[in-house]
Design a protein around this motif. Structure first.
Motif, PDB file in Angstrom:
ATOM      1  N   ILE A 315       0.843  -1.196   0.000  1.00 48.71           N
ATOM      2  CA  ILE A 315       0.000   0.000   0.000  1.00 48.71           C
ATOM      3  C   ILE A 315       0.879   1.247   0.000  1.00 48.71           C
ATOM      4  N   ILE A 316       1.934   1.238   0.801  1.00 47.99           N
ATOM      5  CA  ILE A 316       2.844   2.385   0.866  1.00 47.99           C
ATOM      6  C   ILE A 316       3.526   2.588  -0.483  1.00 47.99           C
ATOM      7  N   GLY A 317       4.036   1.504  -1.059  1.00 46.48           N
ATOM      8  CA  GLY A 317       4.728   1.605  -2.339  1.00 46.48           C
ATOM      9  C   GLY A 317       3.819   2.106  -3.446  1.00 46.48           C
ATOM     10  N   ALA A 318       2.578   1.597  -3.490  1.00 45.67           N
ATOM     11  CA  ALA A 318       1.636   2.020  -4.529  1.00 45.67           C
ATOM     12  C   ALA A 318       1.255   3.486  -4.368  1.00 45.67           C
ATOM     13  N   THR A 319       1.096   3.936  -3.139  1.00 46.39           N
ATOM     14  CA  THR A 319       0.736   5.336  -2.893  1.00 46.39           C
ATOM     15  C   THR A 319       1.846   6.281  -3.347  1.00 46.39           C
ATOM     16  N   ILE A 320       3.083   5.968  -2.971  1.00 46.03           N
ATOM     17  CA  ILE A 320       4.208   6.828  -3.331  1.00 46.03           C
ATOM     18  C   ILE A 320       4.369   6.901  -4.848  1.00 46.03           C
ATOM     19  N   GLN A 384      18.728  -9.463  15.966  1.00 46.35           N
ATOM     20  CA  GLN A 384      19.676 -10.011  15.005  1.00 46.35           C
ATOM     21  C   GLN A 384      19.031 -11.052  14.095  1.00 46.35           C
ATOM     22  N   LYS A 385      18.172 -11.899  14.663  1.00 48.63           N
ATOM     23  CA  LYS A 385      17.576 -12.976  13.872  1.00 48.63           C
ATOM     24  C   LYS A 385      16.319 -12.545  13.124  1.00 48.63           C
ATOM     25  N   TYR A 386      15.510 -11.649  13.716  1.00 45.86           N
ATOM     26  CA  TYR A 386      14.222 -11.357  13.095  1.00 45.86           C
ATOM     27  C   TYR A 386      14.082  -9.955  12.502  1.00 45.86           C
ATOM     28  N   ILE A 387      14.556  -8.916  13.186  1.00 45.31           N
ATOM     29  CA  ILE A 387      14.266  -7.550  12.752  1.00 45.31           C
ATOM     30  C   ILE A 387      14.822  -7.254  11.362  1.00 45.31           C
ATOM     31  N   ALA A 388      16.040  -7.685  11.076  1.00 42.24           N
ATOM     32  CA  ALA A 388      16.639  -7.405   9.765  1.00 42.24           C
ATOM     33  C   ALA A 388      15.846  -8.057   8.625  1.00 42.24           C
ATOM     34  N   PRO A 389      15.562  -9.372   8.679  1.00 40.29           N
ATOM     35  CA  PRO A 389      14.752  -9.951   7.596  1.00 40.29           C
ATOM     36  C   PRO A 389      13.322  -9.421   7.564  1.00 40.29           C
ATOM     37  N   MET A 390      12.790  -8.978   8.709  1.00 44.98           N
ATOM     38  CA  MET A 390      11.452  -8.393   8.716  1.00 44.98           C
ATOM     39  C   MET A 390      11.432  -7.128   7.849  1.00 44.98           C
ATOM     40  N   PHE A 391      12.423  -6.239   8.032  1.00 40.78           N
ATOM     41  CA  PHE A 391      12.478  -5.021   7.220  1.00 40.78           C
ATOM     42  C   PHE A 391      12.772  -5.346   5.760  1.00 40.78           C
ATOM     43  N   LEU A 392      13.600  -6.355   5.523  1.00 45.53           N
ATOM     44  CA  LEU A 392      13.862  -6.775   4.151  1.00 45.53           C
ATOM     45  C   LEU A 392      12.565  -7.221   3.479  1.00 45.53           C
ATOM     46  N   TYR A 393      11.756  -7.962   4.203  1.00 48.59           N
ATOM     47  CA  TYR A 393      10.489  -8.450   3.654  1.00 48.59           C
ATOM     48  C   TYR A 393       9.527  -7.288   3.386  1.00 48.59           C
ATOM     49  N   ILE A 394       9.535  -6.294   4.244  1.00 45.61           N
ATOM     50  CA  ILE A 394       8.717  -5.096   4.037  1.00 45.61           C
ATOM     51  C   ILE A 394       9.144  -4.386   2.747  1.00 45.61           C
ATOM     52  N   PHE A 395      10.460  -4.246   2.544  1.00 50.36           N
ATOM     53  CA  PHE A 395      10.944  -3.584   1.332  1.00 50.36           C
ATOM     54  C   PHE A 395      10.657  -4.406   0.080  1.00 50.36           C
ATOM     55  N   TYR A 396      10.665  -5.728   0.200  1.00 49.09           N
ATOM     56  CA  TYR A 396      10.256  -6.565  -0.922  1.00 49.09           C
ATOM     57  C   TYR A 396       8.807  -6.249  -1.322  1.00 49.09           C
ATOM     58  N   GLY A 397       7.938  -6.069  -0.337  1.00 50.96           N
ATOM     59  CA  GLY A 397       6.546  -5.730  -0.629  1.00 50.96           C
ATOM     60  C   GLY A 397       6.420  -4.379  -1.310  1.00 50.96           C
ATOM     61  N   MET A 398       7.150  -3.382  -0.843  1.00 50.93           N
ATOM     62  CA  MET A 398       7.122  -2.058  -1.467  1.00 50.93           C
ATOM     63  C   MET A 398       7.638  -2.132  -2.905  1.00 50.93           C
ATOM     64  N   TYR A 399       8.678  -2.935  -3.115  1.00 51.54           N
ATOM     65  CA  TYR A 399       9.258  -3.070  -4.451  1.00 51.54           C
ATOM     66  C   TYR A 399       8.254  -3.688  -5.420  1.00 51.54           C
ATOM     67  N   ASP A 400       7.538  -4.685  -4.979  1.00 55.57           N
ATOM     68  CA  ASP A 400       6.533  -5.318  -5.831  1.00 55.57           C
ATOM     69  C   ASP A 400       5.505  -4.291  -6.285  1.00 55.57           C
ATOM     70  N   ALA A 401       4.993  -3.491  -5.345  1.00 56.98           N
ATOM     71  CA  ALA A 401       3.993  -2.478  -5.700  1.00 56.98           C
ATOM     72  C   ALA A 401       4.565  -1.447  -6.663  1.00 56.98           C
ATOM     73  N   ALA A 402       5.816  -1.054  -6.459  1.00 60.87           N
ATOM     74  CA  ALA A 402       6.445  -0.069  -7.348  1.00 60.87           C
ATOM     75  C   ALA A 402       6.562  -0.630  -8.763  1.00 60.87           C
ATOM     76  N   TRP A 403       7.007  -1.873  -8.879  1.00 61.51           N
ATOM     77  CA  TRP A 403       7.186  -2.504 -10.195  1.00 61.51           C
ATOM     78  C   TRP A 403       5.844  -2.606 -10.931  1.00 61.51           C
ATOM     79  N   GLN A 404       4.824  -3.116 -10.230  1.00 59.03           N
ATOM     80  CA  GLN A 404       3.516  -3.312 -10.868  1.00 59.03           C
ATOM     81  C   GLN A 404       2.865  -1.977 -11.228  1.00 59.03           C
ATOM     82  N   THR A 405       2.961  -0.993 -10.332  1.00 56.31           N
ATOM     83  CA  THR A 405       2.366   0.317 -10.602  1.00 56.31           C
ATOM     84  C   THR A 405       2.997   0.952 -11.829  1.00 56.31           C
ATOM     85  N   CYS A 406       4.311   0.853 -11.938  1.00 59.24           N
ATOM     86  CA  CYS A 406       4.995   1.445 -13.091  1.00 59.24           C
ATOM     87  C   CYS A 406       4.601   0.748 -14.390  1.00 59.24           C
TER      88      CYS A 406
END
Length: 509
Positions: A315-320, A384-406
């Motif tokens: 949602i964030i990626g598509a809005t931006i 160390q185990k969860y927070i880093a991949p959690m943010f990576l997964y969030i950015f993967y979601g934003m990237y998907d929306a950016a790619w599809q919107t474009c």
């Protein structure tokens, strides 16, 4: 798809350059809308709307996708379709995207002939059957039913997404296409977000095993509602924009004329094949992200949380990107090039971070062993185990929306014709699904996680190289109306009465 009964023998009348200038305004109000409840205005937040207006129809198709593919994404985002062993989902999705690829390539023809309402309604049926197959699998391990449901959903999804794409990129005016795409993507992904809260709530205390029956039942009910909601849309021939203009269609479409139109799309715009690698790569990364990252390395409740965060980030990626693509202070050609540069930067920044994480993970054999010593990550395992991949997964979601919107915006910038939009969208969804089918099959063959990651990243980067000439040279600041009217039987008077009034004034002078 159109609701006209006029002869198709008319040819487009010549249009003056000034009549095609989008900055021209006419004196007086737009032409009066036809009589009937579809055109009776009502006010929302200070704006007048009517049922057969582009924004209302977009909202309705977004709600259909909220309830059907939105819930499908929530189910798929759990990894393995909510099961422990991903094999059933891999085989079902291979069948799904194989049939999707074939049907979607010709679904623009079907949508133009039958109309978007019937096409969407039939398309929604496959989703509830797909969810029901996993409910069945929970009890009887009927692998064949899951694969059949996937194949049938491929047929339905090909129709649904082509009808949706036609509405999203041909209904809005040129200067609002980015916003319309973002509105759709926000509502659609809210479905995945809310849908993902169902398994999160029901599996909050579950660290292993498949998701519960109640999760699947909830998905089935919501998906069925979406299929029925599609029947309440109107066909494109009834839609009237704020300025009185209509969507460009064939007046009397048939399968013969639409297959001819499919061929003409290739012959009149052969450069569209340069966008095909971008189409192909647009869904391949789901396999790695949902199965080979989320399902492989996180326990049941953490997968559900990641799923919620992933679709929220969309949602964030598509809005931006949606609003940036409509930024009025820059010409459309400038916005197209800027969005391309942004995609290049994001492809290397986000996936570069993904590479740094992936190379440190265990192999597929270790992660999927019957009695694994490998401890799957829980959200309580610390930064160390969860927070880093959690943010990576969030950015993967934003990237998907950016790619599809474009991609949708690029297609919308190339034409305002509903007929051509249906064909472009059919190419997009068909080729996209072929890519997805290949990658779900690779996952079914248990290719190494590092291979799945590398192939995804490499194809995304390579696709941008092919797309660059189209984005740099073929996207213009506006598409002339007479260009969109080529190869149709519509005239200026049919689709753009406001433009016709300007032309008449010029002739009087």
């Amino acid at each position: 798809m159109a609701d006209h009964d006029q002869s198709s023998s008319q040819t487009p009348s010549p249009i003056s350059a000034s009549a095609l200038d989008p900055t021209i305004t006419t004196s007086g109000p737009a032409p009066p809308r036809p009589a009937g409840w579809m055109y009776k205005g009502f006010r929302v937040a200070g704006h007048e709307l009517w049922y057969a207006s582009p924004i209302v129809q977009l909202f309705m198709v977004a709600m259909v996708c909220f309830l059907c593919p939105g819930m499908f994404n929530a189910l798929g985002g759990l990894g393995a379709g909510g099961q422990v062993d991903p094999q059933a989902q891999n085989d079902a999705n291979t069948a799904l995207y194989s049939t999707f690829a074939v049907v979607a390539f010709f679904s623009g023809t079907i949508a133009n002939t039958l109309g978007v309402r019937v096409t969407l309604a039939f398309g929604g049926l496959g989703y509830c059957i797909y969810a029901a197959s996993f409910l069945s699998y929970n009890h009887n391990q009927n692998h064949g039913f899951v694969v059949f449901a996937g194949a049938f959903l491929g047929v339905c999804a090909g129709l649904l997404w082509t009808a949706q794409g036609t509405i999203m990129i041909s209904y809005p005016p040129e200067d609002q296409k980015g916003r319309y795409i973002s509105y759709f993507w926000i509502i659609f992904n809210l479905g995945a977000v809310i849908g993902s809260l169902i398994p999160l709530g029901q599996n909050i205390n579950s660290e292993s095993g498949p998701v519960t029956d109640g999760t699947y039942i909830g998905f089935i009910v919501l998906m069925l509602l979406g299929a029925f909601l599609a029947l309440t849309l109107c066909n494109a021939g009834r839609v009237i924009r704020n300025d009185g203009s209509k969507v460009i269609l064939m007046k009397n479409p048939s399968f013969v004329t639409e297959f001819k139109g499919l061929f003409e799309t290739f012959t009149s715009a052969p450069w569209v094949v340069l966008l095909f690698p971008m189409f192909f790569a647009s869904n391949i990364f789901y396999t790695y992200q949902l199965n080979d990252m989320n399902a492989a390395h996180f326990n049941t409740r953490t997968r559900a949380l990641n799923n919620t965060l992933y679709w929220s980030a969309q949602i964030i990626g598509a809005t931006i990107f949606g609003y940036a693509l409509d930024y009025g202070s820059a010409r459309r050609t400038v916005r197209a090039k800027a969005s391309f540069v942004a995609l290049v930067v994001l492809t290397f920044a986000i996936w570069g971070g993904g590479y740094a994480w992936q190379v440190k993970q265990v192999t597929r054999e270790v992660a999927t062993a019957e009695e694994p010593e490998y401890h799957k990550v829980d959200w309580t395992d610390g930064a160390q185990k969860y927070i880093a991949p959690m943010f990576l997964y969030i950015f993967y979601g934003m990237y998907d929306a950016a790619w599809q919107t474009c991609i949708y915006w690029y297609m919308g910038a190339l034409s305002n014709s509903g007929r051509r939009a249906a064909n472009f969208t059919g190419f997009y969804k068909g080729i996209q699904s072929a890519g997805a089918a290949v990658f779900w099959r690779l996952d079914g063959l248990k290719k190494p996680y590092n291979t799945m990651f590398g192939a995804s990243w490499g194809l995304l980067a390579g696709a941008l190289v092919f797309a660059a000439p189209v984005i740099w040279m073929k996207i213009k600041d506006t598409v002339p109306l007479e260009e969109d009217l080529k190869h149709t039987d519509e005239t200026v008077e049919d689709v753009a009465p406001t433009v016709s009034r300007v032309q008449e004034k010029e002739q009087d002078v």
